[in-house]
Design a protein around this motif. Structure first.
Motif, short mmCIF file in Angstrom:
data_model
loop_
_atom_site.label_atom_id
_atom_site.label_comp_id
_atom_site.label_asym_id
_atom_site.label_seq_id
_atom_site.Cartn_x
_atom_site.Cartn_y
_atom_site.Cartn_z
N LYS A 1 -19.68 -27.65 -45.27
CA LYS A 1 -20.87 -28.52 -45.18
C LYS A 1 -21.37 -28.90 -46.57
CE LYS A 1 -25.62 -28.67 -43.43
NZ LYS A 1 -26.04 -29.48 -44.54
N GLN A 2 -21.44 -27.92 -47.46
CA GLN A 2 -21.90 -28.19 -48.83
C GLN A 2 -20.96 -29.18 -49.53
OE1 GLN A 2 -24.73 -27.24 -50.25
NE2 GLN A 2 -25.33 -26.06 -48.46
N ILE A 3 -19.66 -28.98 -49.36
CA ILE A 3 -18.68 -29.88 -49.98
C ILE A 3 -18.83 -31.29 -49.43
CG2 ILE A 3 -16.22 -30.42 -50.17
CD1 ILE A 3 -15.72 -27.36 -50.32
N TRP A 4 -18.92 -31.44 -48.11
CA TRP A 4 -19.03 -32.77 -47.53
C TRP A 4 -20.35 -33.44 -47.88
CZ3 TRP A 4 -15.47 -35.96 -46.39
CH2 TRP A 4 -14.21 -35.48 -46.06
N ASP A 5 -21.42 -32.66 -47.98
CA ASP A 5 -22.70 -33.24 -48.41
C ASP A 5 -22.56 -33.81 -49.82
OD1 ASP A 5 -23.91 -32.57 -46.03
OD2 ASP A 5 -25.02 -30.85 -46.83
N ALA A 6 -21.89 -33.07 -50.70
CA ALA A 6 -21.69 -33.53 -52.08
C ALA A 6 -20.76 -34.73 -52.11
CB ALA A 6 -21.16 -32.39 -52.94
N ILE A 7 -19.70 -34.70 -51.32
CA ILE A 7 -18.77 -35.83 -51.28
C ILE A 7 -19.48 -37.08 -50.79
CG2 ILE A 7 -16.72 -36.75 -50.08
CD1 ILE A 7 -15.57 -33.87 -50.21
N ASN A 8 -20.30 -36.94 -49.79
CA ASN A 8 -21.01 -38.11 -49.23
C ASN A 8 -22.03 -38.69 -50.21
OD1 ASN A 8 -19.61 -38.26 -46.81
ND2 ASN A 8 -20.90 -36.69 -45.87
N LYS A 9 -22.43 -37.94 -51.22
CA LYS A 9 -23.35 -38.45 -52.25
C LYS A 9 -22.62 -39.29 -53.30
CE LYS A 9 -26.63 -34.59 -52.21
NZ LYS A 9 -27.13 -33.49 -53.05
N LEU A 10 -21.29 -39.19 -53.33
CA LEU A 10 -20.52 -39.94 -54.34
C LEU A 10 -20.64 -41.43 -54.09
CD1 LEU A 10 -17.18 -37.86 -54.38
CD2 LEU A 10 -18.95 -37.91 -56.16
N PRO A 11 -20.54 -42.25 -55.15
CA PRO A 11 -20.46 -43.70 -54.95
C PRO A 11 -19.25 -44.00 -54.05
CG PRO A 11 -20.73 -43.17 -57.28
CD PRO A 11 -20.51 -41.88 -56.57
N GLU A 12 -19.35 -45.09 -53.30
CA GLU A 12 -18.35 -45.38 -52.26
C GLU A 12 -16.92 -45.37 -52.79
OE1 GLU A 12 -17.17 -48.64 -48.87
OE2 GLU A 12 -19.05 -48.87 -49.93
N GLY B 1 -11.94 -38.65 -62.01
CA GLY B 1 -12.66 -37.88 -63.04
C GLY B 1 -14.15 -37.86 -62.78
N ILE B 2 -14.69 -39.02 -62.43
CA ILE B 2 -16.12 -39.13 -62.11
C ILE B 2 -16.45 -38.27 -60.89
CG2 ILE B 2 -17.91 -40.71 -61.24
CD1 ILE B 2 -16.51 -42.91 -63.00
N ALA B 3 -15.63 -38.38 -59.86
CA ALA B 3 -15.87 -37.62 -58.62
C ALA B 3 -15.84 -36.11 -58.89
CB ALA B 3 -14.82 -37.99 -57.57
N LEU B 4 -14.84 -35.65 -59.61
CA LEU B 4 -14.72 -34.22 -59.88
C LEU B 4 -15.90 -33.71 -60.71
CD1 LEU B 4 -10.89 -33.94 -60.50
CD2 LEU B 4 -12.18 -33.10 -58.52
N LYS B 5 -16.30 -34.51 -61.69
CA LYS B 5 -17.43 -34.11 -62.53
C LYS B 5 -18.71 -33.99 -61.69
CE LYS B 5 -19.77 -35.28 -66.83
NZ LYS B 5 -19.85 -36.19 -67.94
N LYS B 6 -18.97 -34.99 -60.85
CA LYS B 6 -20.17 -34.96 -60.01
C LYS B 6 -20.12 -33.80 -59.01
CE LYS B 6 -21.37 -39.84 -60.28
NZ LYS B 6 -22.77 -40.14 -60.26
N LEU B 7 -18.96 -33.57 -58.43
CA LEU B 7 -18.83 -32.48 -57.45
C LEU B 7 -19.02 -31.11 -58.11
CD1 LEU B 7 -15.91 -33.81 -55.23
CD2 LEU B 7 -18.34 -33.63 -54.62
N LYS B 8 -18.46 -30.97 -59.29
CA LYS B 8 -18.62 -29.69 -60.00
C LYS B 8 -20.09 -29.44 -60.32
CE LYS B 8 -14.04 -29.37 -62.02
NZ LYS B 8 -13.22 -29.41 -63.22
N THR B 9 -20.80 -30.49 -60.67
CA THR B 9 -22.23 -30.35 -60.96
C THR B 9 -23.01 -30.03 -59.68
OG1 THR B 9 -22.07 -31.89 -62.81
CG2 THR B 9 -24.27 -31.51 -61.90
N ASP B 10 -22.76 -30.79 -58.63
CA ASP B 10 -23.49 -30.59 -57.38
C ASP B 10 -23.17 -29.27 -56.70
OD1 ASP B 10 -24.67 -33.04 -57.77
OD2 ASP B 10 -23.52 -34.09 -56.24
N LEU B 11 -21.96 -28.78 -56.92
CA LEU B 11 -21.51 -27.56 -56.23
C LEU B 11 -21.34 -26.38 -57.18
CD1 LEU B 11 -18.92 -29.34 -53.91
CD2 LEU B 11 -21.15 -28.41 -53.23
N LYS B 12 -22.08 -26.39 -58.30
CA LYS B 12 -21.88 -25.35 -59.31
C LYS B 12 -22.08 -23.95 -58.77
CE LYS B 12 -26.50 -25.92 -61.16
NZ LYS B 12 -27.24 -26.63 -62.16
N GLU B 13 -22.93 -23.79 -57.76
CA GLU B 13 -23.14 -22.46 -57.18
C GLU B 13 -21.89 -21.95 -56.47
OE1 GLU B 13 -26.51 -22.64 -54.61
OE2 GLU B 13 -27.87 -23.22 -56.22
N TYR B 14 -21.04 -22.86 -56.07
CA TYR B 14 -19.83 -22.50 -55.35
C TYR B 14 -18.57 -22.74 -56.20
CZ TYR B 14 -23.01 -22.78 -51.38
OH TYR B 14 -24.05 -22.61 -50.52
#
Length: 184
Positions: A115-126, A161-174
């Motif tokens: 759920k956390q991963i998909w929430d972060a993925i859905n926040k990415l630009p299209e 690169g952009i996606a991975l950077k944003k996901l790492k930031t949004d999901l840093k707790e995991y």
């Protein structure tokens, strides 16, 4: 006649005399640079351990004190290099430690992580989101994605690169778990 501070053969058999004579000066020398009694003591102890292990092969030409301080200097430099390396990775280690503590505090819930991963993925630009899903979940290569979306491979790489950077930031707790899932 040889002075007590000069050797031109192997170290004196009396290691205890060598230790008691030179330890205080070596300790002060190390402490001036590393600033910590404990680290200075560790460095000097390492030097004496090295000398003890190599006593049969060490040959000193000149001053024993100069030789010993030279070894202390190089051990202190190694200590500084190690500290710099630790500092470079300190933020990453803190994040990983926090993630590990979180996992220990609450049992690992696969559904929660998804759920956390998909929430972060859905926040990415299209465009980022589409490219990321095609790459990580559909297993497509960058070239395939570029052809399918009619964009350049370079654009795919940049968007990943952009996606991975944003996901790492949004999901840093995991982060440790995320790295396993996303193969970053």
């Amino acid at each position: 006649m040889r002075s007590k501070n000069t050797l031109d053969s192997s170290l004196p058999v009396d290691f205890e005399t060598l230790y008691t004579t030179y330890y205080p000066r070596m300790f002060r020398f190390a402490k001036v640079y590393v600033g910590s009694d404990a680290e200075a003591e560790n460095i000097v102890q390492d030097v004496f351990l090295h000398i003890w292990e190599k006593k049969e092969v060490i040959r000193i030409q000149g001053s024993v004190l100069s030789y010993l301080l030279s070894i202390v200097k190089y051990r202190a430099l190694d200590w500084f290099r190690h500290q710099m390396h630790v500092e470079e990775h300190k933020e990453e280690y803190v994040l990983r430690m926090m993630a590990l503590q979180k996992v220990q505090d609450s049992p690992f819930q696969e559904e929660e992580l998804k759920k956390q991963i998909w929430d972060a993925i859905n926040k990415l630009p299209e465009k980022c989101r589409v490219i990321f899903i095609k790459s990580r979940f559909e297993g497509k290569k960058n070239r395939e994605i570029a052809q399918e979306l009619n964009i350049s491979v370079n654009t795919v790489e940049n968007q990943m690169g952009i996606a991975l950077k944003k996901l790492k930031t949004d999901l840093k707790e995991y982060l440790p778990l995320l790295l396993l899932v996303l193969k970053c």
